[in-house]
Scaffold this active site. Structure first.
Site, PDB file in Angstrom:
ATOM      1  N   ASN A 153      13.532   2.284   3.555  1.00 62.05           N
ATOM      2  CA  ASN A 153      13.014   3.156   2.502  1.00 62.05           C
ATOM      3  C   ASN A 153      13.591   4.564   2.533  1.00 62.05           C
ATOM      4  O   ASN A 153      13.656   5.234   1.518  1.00 62.05           O
ATOM      5  CB  ASN A 153      11.476   3.211   2.558  1.00 62.05           C
ATOM      6  CG  ASN A 153      10.932   3.431   3.939  1.00 62.05           C
ATOM      7  OD1 ASN A 153      11.361   2.812   4.911  1.00 62.05           O
ATOM      8  ND2 ASN A 153       9.981   4.325   4.056  1.00 62.05           N
ATOM      9  N   GLN A 181      11.701  -2.516  -0.395  1.00 61.25           N
ATOM     10  CA  GLN A 181      12.722  -1.644  -0.992  1.00 61.25           C
ATOM     11  C   GLN A 181      13.933  -2.436  -1.491  1.00 61.25           C
ATOM     12  O   GLN A 181      14.915  -1.841  -1.942  1.00 61.25           O
ATOM     13  CB  GLN A 181      13.182  -0.584   0.017  1.00 61.25           C
ATOM     14  CG  GLN A 181      12.076   0.365   0.456  1.00 61.25           C
ATOM     15  CD  GLN A 181      11.606   1.313  -0.640  1.00 61.25           C
ATOM     16  OE1 GLN A 181      12.255   1.464  -1.684  1.00 61.25           O
ATOM     17  NE2 GLN A 181      10.471   1.950  -0.422  1.00 61.25           N
ATOM     18  N   SER A 201       5.860  -5.441  -2.877  1.00 60.81           N
ATOM     19  CA  SER A 201       4.800  -4.604  -3.439  1.00 60.81           C
ATOM     20  C   SER A 201       5.156  -4.207  -4.876  1.00 60.81           C
ATOM     21  O   SER A 201       6.244  -3.681  -5.123  1.00 60.81           O
ATOM     22  CB  SER A 201       4.669  -3.346  -2.572  1.00 60.81           C
ATOM     23  OG  SER A 201       3.576  -2.577  -2.977  1.00 60.81           O
ATOM     24  N   HIS A 203       4.270  -1.863  -6.977  1.00 61.46           N
ATOM     25  CA  HIS A 203       4.470  -0.495  -7.479  1.00 61.46           C
ATOM     26  C   HIS A 203       5.854   0.064  -7.150  1.00 61.46           C
ATOM     27  O   HIS A 203       6.199   1.166  -7.585  1.00 61.46           O
ATOM     28  CB  HIS A 203       3.358   0.447  -7.001  1.00 61.46           C
ATOM     29  CG  HIS A 203       3.413   0.856  -5.564  1.00 61.46           C
ATOM     30  ND1 HIS A 203       3.882   2.080  -5.161  1.00 61.46           N
ATOM     31  CD2 HIS A 203       3.039   0.213  -4.435  1.00 61.46           C
ATOM     32  CE1 HIS A 203       3.774   2.176  -3.844  1.00 61.46           C
ATOM     33  NE2 HIS A 203       3.270   1.049  -3.374  1.00 61.46           N
ATOM     34  N   THR A 239     -12.111 -11.428  -4.748  1.00 61.74           N
ATOM     35  CA  THR A 239     -11.875 -11.691  -6.174  1.00 61.74           C
ATOM     36  C   THR A 239     -10.484 -11.219  -6.568  1.00 61.74           C
ATOM     37  O   THR A 239     -10.043 -10.144  -6.165  1.00 61.74           O
ATOM     38  CB  THR A 239     -12.957 -10.956  -7.008  1.00 61.74           C
ATOM     39  OG1 THR A 239     -14.220 -11.443  -6.575  1.00 61.74           O
ATOM     40  CG2 THR A 239     -12.780 -11.204  -8.496  1.00 61.74           C
ATOM     41  N   CYS A 326       4.124   8.428   3.300  1.00 60.50           N
ATOM     42  CA  CYS A 326       3.075   8.046   4.249  1.00 60.50           C
ATOM     43  C   CYS A 326       3.119   8.931   5.477  1.00 60.50           C
ATOM     44  O   CYS A 326       2.176   9.010   6.228  1.00 60.50           O
ATOM     45  CB  CYS A 326       3.264   6.599   4.700  1.00 60.50           C
ATOM     46  SG  CYS A 326       3.945   5.560   3.439  1.00 60.50           S
TER      47      CYS A 326
END
Ligand code: 7TS
Length: 399
Positions: A153, A181, A201, A203, A239, A326
């Site tokens: 990343n 990535q 992922s 996003h 859920t 992060c």
């Protein structure tokens, strides 16, 4: 002008993705696992989205793709499950990761290390790359899993996952790769490479936040991290995130369609931008372009604190990063630069620009001008950047 160049942290949700998700908040809100017509309004859409997700990574029908809440969850799941199944039971006692994995792998590895598992942290070389041979050297008959990311990343460095996968197969060791990535930037197929587990992922490829996934090859299914109901085949209870899954399906479909554009047009934009940045004296890019994803440049400006540069960029409306969001609250040196062995000063000067298919030439031209002004201003006030009489040759003062 506002310019977003932090696409390795997250991306804008593509408007087509958003349009597909929107009906599933207020109009079609049934729980797809219920037994009534409200469920019938959502269930088929989940099925279609899952087909797109399988196709996006070229998974086989018999394999499992389990939707999670994020890549962090997927990465935690793989290592913790390996701990339960192999380490705790005494079947194996060792795992291998690289020292530049995302914190969701490193911190999880450190956690299971604290519980008694041995962990090898593979180094990167001076070009920011992992050498496949280092995996072979580290494997023992007690190694349960190797986890090496597909692309880094921070630098965009592409690691030799094909070779590493082959080595793992040869030694009968499980192989996990964090492909967060890589998807949407370079071709990713779990069919062509020997991959047992793969994290991704939504996003990071213009899908919504809060939707990740873990691919598990047939026969390599893991112990669940979240026990409960039978959702996702019982591998991940809770859920279903209906709009999220539908968004991920659309986003991965679009990302695959846009892959050629990313690898040609976006690569060219990045290369030209990087060439222009490198004309500024005392700038360094570590990983050669041919080993990098097409959208990423991690560049060091000697004598300039990364955070000061970000401040100037931010004031001009430009969003970039000094590394992973992060980890960026603690003002530590860039972890990859440190792993490469860059001196302490240089490790603090790295700025990551990460483009997307929405990035334009105009935005990069503007950014270049802002960077040049920032470099001039910040070097003039820098205590560690000494100007020679000629004005722009430099060296670092001794500390
Ligand atoms: N793995 C990699 C390789 C990543 O780059 C990231 C996020 C994650 C996992 C975590 O993904 P999430 O779905 O849990 O959010 N990386 C970054 C970054 O480079 N800057 O901010 C977030």
């Amino acid at each position: 002008m506002k310019v977003y160049l932090d696409n390795n942290a997250t991306t804008i949700v593509d408007p087509h993705v958003f349009a597909e998700m929107e009906p599933f908040f207020v109009q079609k809100y049934g729980n797809p696992n219920s037994l009534h017509a409200f469920a019938g309004e959502t269930h088929p859409h989940i099925k279609t989205a899952m087909e797109k997700i399988y196709a996006g990574i070229r998974a086989n029908r018999e394999d499992s793709v389990v939707i999670t809440s994020c890549a962090t969850e997927s990465n935690n799941w793989v290592l913790k499950s390996i701990y339960f199944e192999y380490i705790l039971t005494g079947r194996k006692n060792h795992i291998i990761i690289s020292e530049v994995e995302h914190p969701s792998i490193i911190a999880t590895a450190k956690f299971i290390e604290s519980l008694g598992c041995k962990v090898t942290y593979l180094p990167i070389n001076a070009e920011g790359l992992i050498e496949a041979q280092s995996v072979r050297d580290a494997i023992t008959d007690k190694t349960a899993i190797v986890s090496v990311m597909w692309a880094n990343n921070e630098t965009g460095a592409i690691f030799p996952v094909q070779e590493i996968g082959e080595i793992c197969k040869e030694y009968n060791v499980l192989f996990h790769t964090d492909a967060v990535q890589a998807i949407g930037k370079i071709p990713v197929s779990v069919q062509e490479f020997n991959v047992d587990y793969l994290t991704f992922s939504a996003h990071k490829f213009h899908g919504p936040k809060g939707v990740g996934a873990l691919y598990m090859k047939k026969g390599k299914e893991l112990t669940p991290l979240l026990h409960g109901g039978s959702q996702m085949g019982g591998y991940r209870s809770g859920t279903l995130n209906v709009p999220g899954i539908i968004g991920m399906g659309k986003a991965i479909e679009q990302a695959i369609d846009a892959l050629d554009f990313e690898m040609s047009e976006i690569r060219e934009l990045r290369d030209n931008f990087e060439d222009a940045l490198l004309e500024i004296p005392d700038t360094f890019v570590v990983t050669p372009r041919k080993y990098r994803t097409p959208n990423t440049t991690l560049i060091s400006f000697r004598g300039i604190e990364g955070e000061s540069m970000l401040w100037d960029l931010n004031r001009a409306g430009i969003g970039a990063s000094t590394g992973s969001a992060c980890a960026s609250e603690d003002l530590e040196a860039n972890s990859v630069m440190e792993a490469i062995g860059a001196d302490e000063d240089l490790a603090h000067t790295a700025i990551r620009f990460s483009l997307s298919r929405y990035t334009t030439q105009e935005e990069l031209d503007y950014t270049l001008e802002v960077v040049k002004k920032a470099v001039k201003r910040l070097r003039e006030i820098s205590s560690s950047y000494a100007y020679t009489p000629s004005g722009h040759q430099s060296g670092l003062t001794a500390h």
